[in-house]
Design a protein around this motif. Structure first.
Motif, PDB file in Angstrom:
ATOM      1  N   GLU A   1      -5.321   2.639  -5.198  1.00 29.64           N
ATOM      2  CA  GLU A   1      -3.931   2.892  -4.679  1.00 29.64           C
ATOM      3  C   GLU A   1      -3.254   3.538  -5.838  1.00 29.64           C
ATOM      4  O   GLU A   1      -2.510   4.454  -5.850  1.00 29.64           O
TER       5      GLU A   1
ATOM      6  N   GLN B   1       4.464   0.544   1.605  1.00 34.47           N
ATOM      7  CA  GLN B   1       4.680  -0.377   2.478  1.00 34.47           C
ATOM      8  C   GLN B   1       3.906  -1.520   2.626  1.00 34.47           C
ATOM      9  O   GLN B   1       2.933  -2.005   1.694  1.00 34.47           O
TER      10      GLN B   1
ATOM     11  N   GLN C   1       6.512   5.792  -2.494  1.00 36.71           N
ATOM     12  CA  GLN C   1       6.777   4.983  -1.310  1.00 36.71           C
ATOM     13  C   GLN C   1       5.760   3.978  -1.398  1.00 36.71           C
ATOM     14  O   GLN C   1       4.773   3.881  -2.096  1.00 36.71           O
TER      15      GLN C   1
ATOM     16  N   TYR D   1      -3.314  10.071  -3.884  1.00 39.06           N
ATOM     17  CA  TYR D   1      -2.509  11.462  -3.752  1.00 39.06           C
ATOM     18  C   TYR D   1      -2.519  12.208  -5.037  1.00 39.06           C
ATOM     19  O   TYR D   1      -2.217  13.409  -5.090  1.00 39.06           O
TER      20      TYR D   1
ATOM     21  N   THR E   1       0.848  -1.098  -0.041  1.00 38.41           N
ATOM     22  CA  THR E   1      -0.004  -0.068   0.063  1.00 38.41           C
ATOM     23  C   THR E   1       0.879   1.401   0.011  1.00 38.41           C
ATOM     24  O   THR E   1       2.140   1.149   0.510  1.00 38.41           O
ATOM     25  N   ARG E   2       0.356   2.350  -0.412  1.00 36.55           N
ATOM     26  CA  ARG E   2       0.857   3.592  -0.415  1.00 36.55           C
ATOM     27  C   ARG E   2       0.606   4.505   0.679  1.00 36.55           C
ATOM     28  O   ARG E   2       0.973   5.634   1.173  1.00 36.55           O
ATOM     29  N   ARG E   3      -0.493   3.703   1.425  1.00 40.50           N
ATOM     30  CA  ARG E   3      -1.112   4.703   2.567  1.00 40.50           C
ATOM     31  C   ARG E   3       0.050   4.521   3.814  1.00 40.50           C
ATOM     32  O   ARG E   3       1.011   3.872   3.753  1.00 40.50           O
ATOM     33  N   ALA E   4      -0.241   5.681   4.910  1.00 39.53           N
ATOM     34  CA  ALA E   4       0.493   5.602   5.919  1.00 39.53           C
ATOM     35  C   ALA E   4       0.283   4.378   6.615  1.00 39.53           C
ATOM     36  O   ALA E   4      -0.776   3.807   6.938  1.00 39.53           O
TER      37      ALA E   4
END
Lengths: 312, 312, 312, 312
Positions: free
Chosen positions: B30, B19, B17, B34, A21-24
């Protein structure tokens, strides 16, 4: 906590999966994601999902295009400032979802917090399990003589034994009648072919409020902290406080900077009234002030002394 | 849309980025995470974060231990059922956060939806950019003669030119005065050393409501769909409708089954009044029914005919 | 405040009527019911309706069958207790409705309080009056050098004169263009028969945010007090603070016991952080404590000193 | 309904008082103010207070200086328009407060409506009365075989008798144990001097959810109508529906024009899906449409037929 092997397997399956994921993302919270944290004799709290982290608070406060964070110390300073001055909206930008199993009487207190999303297991639609809360011996407290809504000493001896007997007997009988009235086997077929079986939505009325229910409960960080400030407080009933304490640990994992600010400015802080401030000013000026001369009631004076007394 | 190279770089950095997470993740959303989706002449909508997916609705409705999903067709069936019967709470279990840049007069309509979390760029604290909305020529509409809060034909010729001139002239002058009163350079130093500069919180009052502001806006899926059903509707003002339409696309990426149910039961559906139902029943029984005989007002009759007329 | 003779007559007509009711009634508030209380140069606040009184708080806290009140001193004691311990729900049992006329930029701050009911005058539907806010000379403040969102000294001389000129000139021009674009006379007919007139929902975008709007605003006592604690605070912008102050007077008339408790425990009180409490304990034990040794930041230390310093 | 002579006297005292007010007043509602309307075997609903009337909706929609009403027919037309087009905010301008006595399992459904103010009788603080709900014979329904959360035929004969026996026996035993554990006489002294008595907040866990609780419940007209549209619906559980029906009568007294609009556009209306609309269009064009050809599921088809079928 009671969980069937099927339920444990479902949880294990979820925990074994991982996506990109690109999320926090917060690794310390991911560690315990989906895992039941045991509370009381059959209850639990599980974190099911979350959105945001400490940076999301900073990002929203700055209405930034990127993550919005600067140096860790600056971010912590901003979070402290927001908490101290009750700039509340940035804390609404983080969201968390729990799955909770809890006695009905705890659920009844909990639901009074309205700014949350809830889906409860429906006893109109499904049959409740035979699980009820019985206090541990050290929680079998007498009525407080000084506080109308508090607990006094722990009951002991034959009184304690009798109370436990009554609680267990009545809950067991309650459930036995529930099952008999429903007239339904686990597979949905009838137990006694000659009877109809009472509607689920009616039969449930025979259960005592220490039976367990469960729900999905989702809220934002601001409202969660407000809930925890009331329910993790020493004046909250023990049976809801233990849920709040388990959830506080999840908050510490999730948003450690917000958690620290919350301890500093809410949990560990105190509110003084106008009259209390005047009394403190006089004390600091070297005056001897007692309750009578302070203008505070006996109860308020005691509360003030609790704040001001040197800690062992 | 206007964005500085620094802002574009911050967004690119976030997008680069990735995760690992155990949380429900939606690849189609996704993809655009942003990224600004352009709206009007300088505005945008960006998805900043989200929680949950179609399965999260199912999972909450079933209060399940695992993901809660069964076969895709069963899950879709359940979502349709929930939407049709207004079982609203499971849709509250998904959450989304947007960063929006929008004219102040659009923000004033938008904020009327109270069940959302908002952090707006503060013109008490910071200086607003010199960006204001000017309608495209095909949106320069005359007042509708039939609908007090609607638009009629598009203005043309010298009237259109004059309107555009006035809007541009006044916004430009408005901003020039704002800057002069502030007496502040971008680096915070004074433009004119002999003057103090008016407080930001006062100077901003000189800006017209077509200037752009921006905010973080977070809400759950239920309230988002309610917002979109009102603001993507043909009766909504064009300038907010284009934001709603951009957001509808993000909903389709995020929760396609909920989106389809929303189109079927809300956007594409219609509500009939008790009197309208009676009229339809009579029509189906072969009766000739006209407005006078229907018991409906002229306006309600027209609305009913719009629902019932064969579509080209 | 600007009001037409027709509006004044409508208010007088309402004030001249009286009915008989079994409901809780507050003569001190009835006295000013419907009357505009002037705020800023053209604004006002009017109490339009209310529900409940001090006794209603007591009645709800006791879930009583009758009025629920006992001796006045006991009722005041209960209200103080509820306020002190943040037992908030009884304060939600009183409700009040205001009609407010206020500049758009004030309305934009105000609307951030979401737990209220609002109906605003619609500039899509109607034409706004030519009324805008111009600060009085003693409110024409410079930007604060120490507080990014505060005011410093009052501007004087030619700078003050220039600011007033700009504000007046731009608002006037803004409105002149608005009227020209609308091309509409007060009676709805066209000013210039050769033109269409721009849609109201578009023309309004040319107005500056110091133009006045108006709304009906209704909320319960708990949320009203929360609003007032933030907006009557010295950190609030002057232009909204004057509204909050006018409303505080209405609260004092309406629910005097709640008002006194609010002053004692909220407005006049203070919140100390965990670290501040430790510092105060050391001071009371006779220790010399300075900022460096207190563990507080310079700013927090200053805030603590403001609380503790002897009042002139 | 069970009420002590003291409670009846308190209500009579309230009803005998009258005050003069300038507020909007509704004689038809004043008639029943404070009076308990009996519901189920021991429950009731009482209107305790109200704010506003039909005119208040009109007044807010027009943001008027006076009452805002014009001719009755125009006001009704505006209210119908607002209801039809879901312009919801004017309906929030009326407020009503009820005192309700209801079984705990009904309270648990009711409380899910979050946009209301609630003060419930506290079983942490006080002792609950020995009152529990037992269904009347004609409400002792079997589980529906077609609807997982509905009722089927009424139980009869020995099964009905057995169910009633179980419900009464378990509730009675539940309360007897509650009293024994509390060890408290009505005057607060101990029943058995040798025992402590269990804390009230614990003892209550032994009560079944058909015991009665009570609360003050306050909400605005919009949210009340939403509550009633769900809870007066034929799909709602009977035990909450009877409360909703009693409240509908109070709405009719209070705001008759809103009530009529609510019946016309909500209760008596129907929502058609996009696919259902297509089917109706084809029927009106003379086509024979059956379920298979309609694109609707069997259940949706049945729901559509219920809407369209001629009424006896």
């Amino acid at each position: 906590m009671t969980m069937t092997p099927e339920q444990a397997a479902e949880i294990a399956a979820l925990r074994s999966q991982s996506q990109t994921t690109r999320r926090a993302t917060v690794p310390a919270l991911e560690e315990i994601l989906y895992e039941p944290l045991n509370v009381l004799d059959h209850g639990f709290v599980r974190v099911i999902d979350y959105m945001g982290d400490d940076s999301a608070v900073v990002q929203a406060a700055r209405v930034s295009y990127g993550r919005g964070t600067k140096k860790v110390s600056e971010d912590r300073g901003l979070i402290n400032y927001l908490m101290r001055h009750r700039h509340t909206t940035p804390f609404e930008m983080c969201e968390i979802k729990y799955h909770v199993k809890l006695p009905i009487f705890v659920a009844r207190q909990w639901i009074r917090h309205r700014t949350a999303n809830v889906n409860e297991y429906s006893a109109r639609y499904s049959i409740l399990d035979n699980e009820f809360y019985i206090p541990a011996p050290d929680q079998l407290a007498a009525q407080s003589s000084s506080n109308r809504q508090g607990r006094g000493d722990v009951l002991t001896g034959s009184e304690a034994a009798r109370v436990l007997d009554l609680l267990k007997r009545d809950a067991a009988q309650s459930y036995a009648s529930y099952e008999e009235m429903l007239n339904e086997k686990p597979d949905g077929s009838k137990r006694d072919e000659d009877r109809e079986g009472l509607a689920r939505e009616l039969a449930r009325m025979n259960l005592t409020v220490n039976f367990y229910t469960q729900w999905y409960w989702k809220t934002d960080l601001l409202n969660l902290l407000h809930f925890l400030s009331l329910r993790a407080d020493s004046h909250a009933q023990y049976e809801i406080r233990v849920y709040a304490e388990a959830m506080l640990d999840t908050v510490q994992r999730w948003v450690p900077a917000c958690y620290d600010a919350f301890r500093e400015y809410r949990i560990g802080g105190a509110a003084l009234s106008a009259t209390a401030i005047k009394a403190v000013r006089r004390m600091l000026a070297g005056e001897q002030v007692d309750q009578a001369g302070s203008g505070l009631s006996a109860r308020e004076w005691r509360e003030l002394m609790d704040v001001l007394k040197p800690q062992g």
